[in-house]
Design a protein around this motif. Sequence first.
Motif, PDB file in Angstrom:
ATOM      1  N   LEU A   3     -65.365 -42.598   0.051  1.00 20.13           N
ATOM      2  CA  LEU A   3     -65.465 -43.110   0.402  1.00 20.13           C
ATOM      3  C   LEU A   3     -66.793 -44.604   0.021  1.00 20.13           C
ATOM      4  CD1 LEU A   3     -66.696 -40.247   2.792  1.00 20.13           C
ATOM      5  CD2 LEU A   3     -64.424 -42.082   2.615  1.00 20.13           C
ATOM      6  N   ARG A   4     -66.844 -45.592   0.806  1.00 20.74           N
ATOM      7  CA  ARG A   4     -68.277 -46.088  -0.115  1.00 20.74           C
ATOM      8  C   ARG A   4     -68.404 -47.049   1.273  1.00 20.74           C
ATOM      9  NH1 ARG A   4     -66.321 -48.188  -4.945  1.00 20.74           N
ATOM     10  NH2 ARG A   4     -64.826 -47.850  -5.663  1.00 20.74           N
ATOM     11  N   GLY A   5     -69.913 -47.187   0.949  1.00 20.12           N
ATOM     12  CA  GLY A   5     -70.602 -47.903   1.845  1.00 20.12           C
ATOM     13  C   GLY A   5     -71.941 -48.769   1.347  1.00 20.12           C
ATOM     14  N   ASP A   6     -72.501 -49.149   2.397  1.00 18.12           N
ATOM     15  CA  ASP A   6     -74.039 -50.221   1.524  1.00 18.12           C
ATOM     16  C   ASP A   6     -75.375 -48.974   2.210  1.00 18.12           C
ATOM     17  OD1 ASP A   6     -73.334 -51.950   0.031  1.00 18.12           O
ATOM     18  OD2 ASP A   6     -72.217 -52.853   1.944  1.00 18.12           O
ATOM     19  N   LEU A   7     -76.075 -49.163   1.069  1.00 15.68           N
ATOM     20  CA  LEU A   7     -77.713 -48.669   2.086  1.00 15.68           C
ATOM     21  C   LEU A   7     -78.531 -49.579   2.579  1.00 15.68           C
ATOM     22  CD1 LEU A   7     -78.184 -46.134  -1.465  1.00 15.68           C
ATOM     23  CD2 LEU A   7     -77.295 -45.601   0.980  1.00 15.68           C
ATOM     24  N   GLU A   8     -79.507 -49.955   3.119  1.00 12.82           N
ATOM     25  CA  GLU A   8     -79.895 -50.242   3.488  1.00 12.82           C
ATOM     26  C   GLU A   8     -81.334 -50.049   5.241  1.00 12.82           C
ATOM     27  OE1 GLU A   8     -77.733 -53.330   6.569  1.00 12.82           O
ATOM     28  OE2 GLU A   8     -76.488 -54.033   5.249  1.00 12.82           O
ATOM     29  N   HIS A   9     -82.188 -50.879   4.791  1.00 13.11           N
ATOM     30  CA  HIS A   9     -83.568 -50.129   5.173  1.00 13.11           C
ATOM     31  C   HIS A   9     -83.759 -51.430   5.748  1.00 13.11           C
ATOM     32  CE1 HIS A   9     -86.642 -47.857   5.895  1.00 13.11           C
ATOM     33  NE2 HIS A   9     -87.819 -48.116   5.512  1.00 13.11           N
ATOM     34  N   GLY A  11     -82.673 -53.740   7.128  1.00 12.68           N
ATOM     35  CA  GLY A  11     -82.315 -54.913   7.723  1.00 12.68           C
ATOM     36  C   GLY A  11     -82.181 -55.468   5.759  1.00 12.68           C
ATOM     37  N   ASN A  12     -82.519 -55.148   4.948  1.00 17.16           N
ATOM     38  CA  ASN A  12     -82.430 -55.308   3.666  1.00 17.16           C
ATOM     39  C   ASN A  12     -82.100 -54.196   2.787  1.00 17.16           C
ATOM     40  OD1 ASN A  12     -84.762 -56.956   3.692  1.00 17.16           O
ATOM     41  ND2 ASN A  12     -85.842 -55.053   3.892  1.00 17.16           N
TER      42      ASN A  12
END
Length: 112
Positions: A3-9, A11-12
């Motif tokens: 699985l792949r994904g992005d980490l955001e907080h 909106g950053n």
Amino acid sequence: MELRGDLEHDGNWLGFYWTSHARGHLEVYPTIMVGVGDWSEGAAPESRLIFGVEFNKEAESFRLLDLASHGDKSVAVYLDRLDVLDTPFAQDAFAMTDAVFMKDSRMEEWHS
């Protein structure tokens, strides 16, 4: 399975992750790898960090991996456990790992 994904907080963009596990083979500990830092084109490898954890379902816990001897050093700095533990980065690293584990619904098998 990966699985792949992005980490955001707020909106950053903080980083990205990828996981690896053998579906139906819980004796093989699944892993979460996280990349943080400056991943823009042309950024220096020293500005990019990769750390990883493996999940022990029986113990319901994570263990940091030693990665310094792995990976392509021309791409990023791969961190060992001691590069993360007892550092100011540790809290962020664990928060990112927890967010991936708890919020990515594709990891349901890890929770059951």
